[in-house]
Design a protein around this motif. Structure first.
Motif, PDB file in Angstrom:
ATOM      1  N   CYS A   1      13.051   4.431  -7.786  1.00  0.00           N
ATOM      2  CA  CYS A   1      12.132   3.392  -8.245  1.00  0.00           C
ATOM      3  C   CYS A   1      12.869   2.081  -8.487  1.00  0.00           C
ATOM      4  CB  CYS A   1      11.415   3.826  -9.524  1.00  0.00           C
ATOM      5  SG  CYS A   1      10.353   5.275  -9.296  1.00  0.00           S
TER       6      CYS A   1
ATOM      7  N   ARG B   1       0.841  -1.185   0.000  1.00  0.00           N
ATOM      8  CA  ARG B   1       0.000   0.000   0.000  1.00  0.00           C
ATOM      9  C   ARG B   1       0.888   1.251   0.000  1.00  0.00           C
ATOM     10  NH1 ARG B   1      -3.072  -3.207  -1.209  1.00  0.00           N
ATOM     11  NH2 ARG B   1      -5.069  -3.812  -0.271  1.00  0.00           N
ATOM     12  N   PRO B   2       0.548   2.255  -0.832  1.00  0.00           N
ATOM     13  CA  PRO B   2       1.300   3.511  -0.790  1.00  0.00           C
ATOM     14  C   PRO B   2       1.265   4.115   0.608  1.00  0.00           C
ATOM     15  CG  PRO B   2      -0.089   3.423  -2.747  1.00  0.00           C
ATOM     16  CD  PRO B   2      -0.494   2.263  -1.905  1.00  0.00           C
TER      17      PRO B   2
ATOM     18  N   TRP C   1      12.534  10.775  -6.557  1.00  0.00           N
ATOM     19  CA  TRP C   1      11.991   9.430  -6.366  1.00  0.00           C
ATOM     20  C   TRP C   1      13.057   8.388  -6.706  1.00  0.00           C
ATOM     21  CZ3 TRP C   1       6.233   8.777  -8.185  1.00  0.00           C
ATOM     22  CH2 TRP C   1       5.435   9.696  -7.489  1.00  0.00           C
TER      23      TRP C   1
ATOM     24  N   ARG D   1       9.363   6.084   2.015  1.00  0.00           N
ATOM     25  CA  ARG D   1       7.945   5.741   1.963  1.00  0.00           C
ATOM     26  C   ARG D   1       7.567   5.344   0.540  1.00  0.00           C
ATOM     27  NH1 ARG D   1       5.548   4.811   6.890  1.00  0.00           N
ATOM     28  NH2 ARG D   1       6.451   6.247   8.422  1.00  0.00           N
ATOM     29  N   LEU D   2       6.708   4.350   0.426  1.00  0.00           N
ATOM     30  CA  LEU D   2       6.218   3.930  -0.871  1.00  0.00           C
ATOM     31  C   LEU D   2       5.193   4.951  -1.356  1.00  0.00           C
ATOM     32  CD1 LEU D   2       6.098   1.771  -3.122  1.00  0.00           C
ATOM     33  CD2 LEU D   2       4.285   0.645  -1.802  1.00  0.00           C
ATOM     34  N   VAL D   3       5.476   5.588  -2.504  1.00  0.00           N
ATOM     35  CA  VAL D   3       4.588   6.632  -3.013  1.00  0.00           C
ATOM     36  C   VAL D   3       3.870   6.206  -4.291  1.00  0.00           C
ATOM     37  CG1 VAL D   3       5.887   8.503  -1.964  1.00  0.00           C
ATOM     38  CG2 VAL D   3       6.506   7.709  -4.252  1.00  0.00           C
ATOM     39  N   ARG D   4       4.353   5.146  -4.948  1.00  0.00           N
ATOM     40  CA  ARG D   4       3.682   4.722  -6.177  1.00  0.00           C
ATOM     41  C   ARG D   4       3.923   3.231  -6.372  1.00  0.00           C
ATOM     42  NH1 ARG D   4       5.417   7.230 -11.846  1.00  0.00           N
ATOM     43  NH2 ARG D   4       4.234   9.035 -11.070  1.00  0.00           N
ATOM     44  N   LYS D   5       2.847   2.552  -6.830  1.00  0.00           N
ATOM     45  CA  LYS D   5       2.922   1.165  -7.278  1.00  0.00           C
ATOM     46  C   LYS D   5       2.046   1.029  -8.518  1.00  0.00           C
ATOM     47  CE  LYS D   5       0.234  -1.857  -5.495  1.00  0.00           C
ATOM     48  NZ  LYS D   5      -0.415  -2.885  -4.663  1.00  0.00           N
TER      49      LYS D   5
ATOM     50  N   LEU E   1       7.804   0.173  -8.295  1.00  0.00           N
ATOM     51  CA  LEU E   1       7.641   0.601  -6.910  1.00  0.00           C
ATOM     52  C   LEU E   1       8.562   1.784  -6.676  1.00  0.00           C
ATOM     53  CD1 LEU E   1       7.644  -2.874  -5.104  1.00  0.00           C
ATOM     54  CD2 LEU E   1       5.665  -1.581  -5.933  1.00  0.00           C
TER      55      LEU E   1
END
Length: 521
Positions: free
Chosen positions: A488, A455-456, A486, A509-513, A503
Motif C-alpha cells: 500500500c 479503478r480497482p 498487499w 493490480r490495484l485492489v483497493r482505493k 492505494l
C-alpha cells in the motif's frame, strides 16, 4: 607421502581473536533470522559468509570489511538500520578508524553511501524520509565508532612517542659524563680566551711599537719584530686550542681575577693604546650584582682586545654610565690609521661568547661598525639584580619536545573532531529534515480528479502514471495494517491534512482505493 604439519599453539592462539570477533558480529543476525526470514531471507542468510570475509579482511582491508555489511543492510531497510547488521557496522567502523592511517578514503566512502542513499530512497520508496534515517544511522552507528577508533589510534601513537622519548632520555643520561667533560673544556677555553688572548694582543701591540721606535738600534728593533711575530704565532696557536676546547654548549666563563675596569684600561695604555675612560666616580665602589661586575669587565676587555687586533693605533673611548637602574657601557674605537702594522688573526667567537655572558647577566649587547669607519660595542646591564626585558629569550624547544607536542596536538584534534563532527552533522541533519518537512507535503498531494479516475483492477503501470512521484513515508496514525500480501501507498488529500488516499496493490493490480483518516490511539 608427506605428513601434514599440525598447527602449533601460537597459531591456534592467533585464531582466537578472529573467532571471537566472528561470533560477536554473527550473534545479532542469528537472533534476527526468524523474524526476517519471511521478508528478506537471502539478505539475512548472507550475513554469515559476508561477515566471515569481513573478519578475514579487517586487518589488511579495514574499509572493505566495513563496506561488506552495508549492502545487505540497505537491502533489508533503506534507512540502513537493521537488527542483523547494526553491531557489525559499529564494530567494523571502529576497527577501520583504529587501523587506517589516512582518513580521506573513509570520508569518501561515507560520502558515497550518503549520496547513493538519496536516489535509492527516492526511486524505491518514493519518499525521502528513509534517506534522513540513513544519514542518522550512518552518523551514529558507523561514523561515531570510526571517530572513536581514530582517537584510539592517535592515543596509542602518543603513548609510543612517550616511550620513545623515555628511551631517548635514558640515552641522554648515559652521556652526562661526556657533557661534563665538554663543559670543563669550555671553561678552560673561556679562561684562555679572556686572559691569555688579551695579554698576547697587548704584547704584540707593544712589540710593534718598539719595532718602529727610532731610539732603538737595528738589532733591538729586529728583536722587537721577532717578539711581535712570536706573539702573533702564539695567538694563532691559542686560537687553534680554543677551537678544540670550545663546544656548542659552552657555559659562561669564570669571573676574571681582576674585575677593575680602571686597571684594565691602565694596562692597555701601558701597552701603547690610546684609551679615554669616562665613568662615574662610584663605579668601583658601588656594589653590583654578582654577574654584572664580571660582565662589565668582559665587555671592556673584549672590546679593547678587538681594537688592538683590528685597529692598532686607533684611539679608543670607553664610556660607562648609570641610568634607570641600568649600567650602560660603550667601547668605541676610531678608524684604524694607515700603517704597516698587521692585526693578529681572530677566531671570530669573542663577540658570540660576550653576548652569552651579557645575556646570562640579564643584559643586552649590541656591536657594529660606526659611520666614521670605526667599531663600537655597547651593553646594558642591570644594577638591581632584575633581568632586563630584552634579555629574556624563550628557549628553543628540543626535537623531543616538538615530537611530543605534535603528538599531543593530533590527539587533541582527534578528540575535538570526535565531539564536534557528529554534533555538527546532527545539527545539519536536523535543519535539513525540518526544511524538508515544511516543503514536502505539497509534493505528495494526489489531486481529487486523478484519484477519481483510478479503478480497482487496473495495472500498476497505468495507475502510477496518475500518481505524484513522492508518497507519504507512513500512513496516518491509527490506520489498520493491510493484508500480508498487499503493498500500500499513501498520498495526501491536500497539504496539511490528516487524511490520506490509500492505494493497495497485489500482483501488480490495484485492489483497493479509499480515504483513511487519522485516529487517536
Amino acid at each position: 607421502m608427506t605428513r601434514r604439519r599440525r598447527p602449533d599453539a601460537r597459531q591456534l592462539r592467533a585464531l582466537v581473536p578472529g573467532l571471537g570477533l566472528y561470533l560477536l558480529v554473527c550473534g545479532p543476525p542469528a537472533l534476527a533470522f526468524p523474524s526476517l526470514a519471511a521478508t528478506h531471507p537471502w539478505a539475512t542468510a548472507a550475513a554469515f559468509p559476508l561477515l566471515a570475509v569481513s573478519v578475514l579482511l579487517h586487518r589488511r582491508r579495514p574499509l572493505t570489511a566495513l563496506a561488506l555489511p552495508v549492502a545487505p543492510s540497505l537491502v533489508i531497510s533503506l534507512d540502513l538500520f537493521t537488527v542483523a547488521y547494526c553491531a557489525a557496522l559499529a564494530v567494523f567502523g571502529y576497527l577501520a578508524g583504529a587501523r587506517m592511517s589516512r582518513a580521506r578514503p573513509a570520508l569518501w566512502f561515507f560520502s558515497a553511501v550518503a549520496a547513493g542513499g538519496l536516489p535509492l530512497a527516492a526511486v524505491v520508496g518514493r519518499t525521502v524520509w528513509p534517506w534522513f534515517s540513513l544519514l542518522l544511522t550512518l552518523l551514529l552507528n558507523v561514523m561515531l565508532p570510526w571517530l572513536l577508533g581514530r582517537y584510539r589510534r592517535q592515543y596509542a601513537a602518543l603513548a609510543r612517542t612517550g616511550w620513545q622519548l623515555a628511551e631517548r632520555m635514558e640515552r641522554e643520561q648515559r652521556a652526562v659524563a661526556d657533557r661534563t667533560r665538554l663543559r670543563e673544556r669550555a671553561r678552560i677555553a673561556g679562561d684562555m680566551h679572556d686572559s691569555l688572548g688579551h695579554d698576547l694582543a697587548l704584547i704584540a701591540l707593544r712589540a710593534g711599537a718598539l719595532e718602529v721606535d727610532p731610539r732603538l738600534d737595528a738589532d733591538r728593533q729586529a728583536a722587537a719584530g721577532e717578539l711581535r711575530a712570536a706573539a702573533g704565532t702564539a695567538t694563532e696557536r691559542l686560537r687553534d686550542i680554543i677551537g678544540v676546547l670550545r663546544t656548542d654548549d659552552e657555559g659562561a666563563p669564570r669571573a676574571p681575577a681582576d674585575a677593575s675596569v680602571t686597571r684594565l684600561v691602565d694596562r692597555a695604555r701601558t701597552s701603547g693604546m690610546t684609551v679615554d675612560l669616562e665613568q662615574p666616580d662610584d663605579t668601583g665602589t658601588t656594589p653590583l650584582p654578582a654577574m654584572t661586575g664580571p660582565a662589565l669587565h668582559r665587555v671592556v676587555q673584549e672590546s679593547l682586545t678587538n681594537a688592538a687586533k683590528h685597529a692598532p693605533g686607533a684611539a679608543v673611548r670607553v664610556r660607562i654610565g648609570r641610568a634607570g637602574g641600568q649600567l650602560r657601557v660603550a667601547v668605541t674605537n676610531a678608524a684604524p690609521p694607515d700603517g704597516p702594522a698587521a692585526a693578529p688573526v681572530s677566531g671570530g667567537s669573542g663577540l658570540v661568547g660576550l653576548d652569552e655572558r651579557v645575556r646570562l647577566a640579564g643584559g643586552t649587547l649590541r656591536a657594529g661598525p660606526t659611520p666614521e669607519g670605526g667599531f663600537t660595542v655597547s651593553a646594558r646591564l642591570p644594577t638591581t639584580g632584575a633581568l632586563l626585558p630584552e634579555s629574556v629569550r624563550l628557549p628553543e624547544p628540543t626535537a623531543s619536545e616538538r615530537e611530543l607536542a605534535q603528538a599531543q596536538h593530533k590527539v587533541q584534534r582527534r578528540l575535538r573532531q570526535m565531539v564536534t563532527v557528529p554534533l555538527a552533522l546532527l545539527a545539519a541533519l536536523v535543519v535539513l529534515s525540518s526544511t524538508f518537512h515544511l516543503v514536502s507535503p505539497s509534493w505528495t498531494v494526489l489531486e481529487r480528479e486523478r484519484y477519481a479516475v483510478l479503478r480497482p483492477g487496473a495495472g500498476r503501470s497505468g495507475v502510477e502514471s496518475f500518481l505524484p512521484f513522492f508518497a507519504l513515508d507512513a500512513p496516518p496514525d491509527g490506520t489498520p495494517p493491510p493484508p500480508h500480501d498487499w503493498t500500500c501507498r499513501y498520498y495526501s488529500v491536500r497539504a496539511g491534512s490528516d487524511d490520506a488516499y490509500q492505494l493497495c496493490f497485489t500482483d501488480d493490480r490495484l485492489v483497493r482505493k479509499r480515504v483513511v483518516h487519522r485516529r487517536d490511539r
